[in-house]
Scaffold this motif. Sequence first.
Motif, PDB file in Angstrom:
ATOM      1  N   VAL A  41       0.587  -1.176   0.386  1.00  0.00           N
ATOM      2  CA  VAL A  41       0.064   0.178   0.224  1.00  0.00           C
ATOM      3  C   VAL A  41       0.898   1.278  -0.295  1.00  0.00           C
ATOM      4  N   VAL A  42       1.976   1.484   0.700  1.00  0.00           N
ATOM      5  CA  VAL A  42       2.770   2.128   1.000  1.00  0.00           C
ATOM      6  C   VAL A  42       2.873   3.177  -0.729  1.00  0.00           C
ATOM      7  N   PRO A  43       3.810   1.971  -1.451  1.00  0.00           N
ATOM      8  CA  PRO A  43       4.064   2.405  -2.428  1.00  0.00           C
ATOM      9  C   PRO A  43       3.303   2.958  -3.534  1.00  0.00           C
ATOM     10  N   GLU A  44       1.642   2.126  -3.418  1.00  0.00           N
ATOM     11  CA  GLU A  44       1.070   2.866  -4.001  1.00  0.00           C
ATOM     12  C   GLU A  44       0.359   4.469  -3.409  1.00  0.00           C
ATOM     13  N   LEU A  45       0.575   4.933  -2.629  1.00  0.00           N
ATOM     14  CA  LEU A  45       0.514   6.071  -1.900  1.00  0.00           C
ATOM     15  C   LEU A  45       1.673   6.726  -2.146  1.00  0.00           C
ATOM     16  N   GLN A  46       2.697   6.255  -2.223  1.00  0.00           N
ATOM     17  CA  GLN A  46       3.718   7.540  -2.673  1.00  0.00           C
ATOM     18  C   GLN A  46       3.617   7.393  -4.327  1.00  0.00           C
ATOM     19  N   ARG A  47       3.252   6.996  -4.695  1.00  0.00           N
ATOM     20  CA  ARG A  47       2.888   7.121  -6.288  1.00  0.00           C
ATOM     21  C   ARG A  47       2.420   8.092  -6.494  1.00  0.00           C
ATOM     22  N   ARG A  48       1.357   8.261  -5.594  1.00  0.00           N
ATOM     23  CA  ARG A  48       0.446   9.294  -5.703  1.00  0.00           C
ATOM     24  C   ARG A  48       0.498  10.652  -4.802  1.00  0.00           C
ATOM     25  N   GLY A  49       2.373  10.619  -4.361  1.00  0.00           N
ATOM     26  CA  GLY A  49       2.296  11.788  -3.764  1.00  0.00           C
ATOM     27  C   GLY A  49       1.706  12.034  -2.077  1.00  0.00           C
ATOM     28  N   LEU A  50       0.999  11.057  -1.643  1.00  0.00           N
ATOM     29  CA  LEU A  50       0.438  11.663  -0.675  1.00  0.00           C
ATOM     30  C   LEU A  50       1.099  10.411   0.805  1.00  0.00           C
ATOM     31  N   PHE A  51       2.464  10.053   0.380  1.00  0.00           N
ATOM     32  CA  PHE A  51       3.270   9.405   1.532  1.00  0.00           C
ATOM     33  C   PHE A  51       4.368   9.651   0.688  1.00  0.00           C
ATOM     34  N   ARG A  52       5.515  10.038   2.007  1.00  0.00           N
ATOM     35  CA  ARG A  52       6.569  10.343   1.830  1.00  0.00           C
ATOM     36  C   ARG A  52       8.144   9.450   1.710  1.00  0.00           C
ATOM     37  N   LYS A  53       8.296   9.795   0.829  1.00  0.00           N
ATOM     38  CA  LYS A  53       9.369   8.947  -0.076  1.00  0.00           C
ATOM     39  C   LYS A  53      10.715   9.139   1.714  1.00  0.00           C
ATOM     40  N   GLU A  54      10.710   9.788   1.466  1.00  0.00           N
ATOM     41  CA  GLU A  54      12.159  10.355   2.338  1.00  0.00           C
ATOM     42  C   GLU A  54      12.087  11.329   3.471  1.00  0.00           C
ATOM     43  N   TYR A  55      12.424  11.180   4.837  1.00  0.00           N
ATOM     44  CA  TYR A  55      12.202  12.030   6.019  1.00  0.00           C
ATOM     45  C   TYR A  55      13.122  13.169   5.504  1.00  0.00           C
ATOM     46  N   THR A  56      12.045  14.591   5.360  1.00  0.00           N
ATOM     47  CA  THR A  56      12.772  16.418   5.391  1.00  0.00           C
ATOM     48  C   THR A  56      13.793  16.554   6.291  1.00  0.00           C
ATOM     49  N   GLY A  57      13.953  16.337   7.506  1.00  0.00           N
ATOM     50  CA  GLY A  57      14.749  16.685   8.858  1.00  0.00           C
ATOM     51  C   GLY A  57      15.583  15.309   8.736  1.00  0.00           C
ATOM     52  N   LYS A  58      15.969  15.978  10.419  1.00  0.00           N
ATOM     53  CA  LYS A  58      16.991  15.142  11.434  1.00  0.00           C
ATOM     54  C   LYS A  58      15.963  14.559  12.802  1.00  0.00           C
ATOM     55  N   THR A  59      15.301  15.555  12.473  1.00  0.00           N
ATOM     56  CA  THR A  59      14.599  15.044  14.399  1.00  0.00           C
ATOM     57  C   THR A  59      12.778  14.545  14.086  1.00  0.00           C
ATOM     58  N   LEU A  60      12.534  14.373  14.783  1.00  0.00           N
ATOM     59  CA  LEU A  60      11.084  14.146  14.812  1.00  0.00           C
ATOM     60  C   LEU A  60      10.416  15.614  14.771  1.00  0.00           C
TER      61      LEU A  60
END
Length: 83
Positions: A41-60
Amino acid sequence: MGTPTQIADQLEESFKNGEADGFIISAAYLPGAFEEFVEFVVPELQRRGLFRKEYTGKTLRDHLRLGKASLTPPVRQPEPVGI
């Protein structure tokens, strides 16, 4: 329950209609439910731009866009007194 595409469709619809801004996923069965969700499911959400592929920062805090933490409490404005 459904195919990865059907599950992604339901999540996307809820998100785009403003019904949700995030989801808590629970397992319908164990073991394997979370692994299958991540694998299919996650790869499908990523293809749609609804789930990140990488984190943008270093902390929560970075991931949640909360900004830098401060040990100084914020200044509170006095509440207006009603008449």
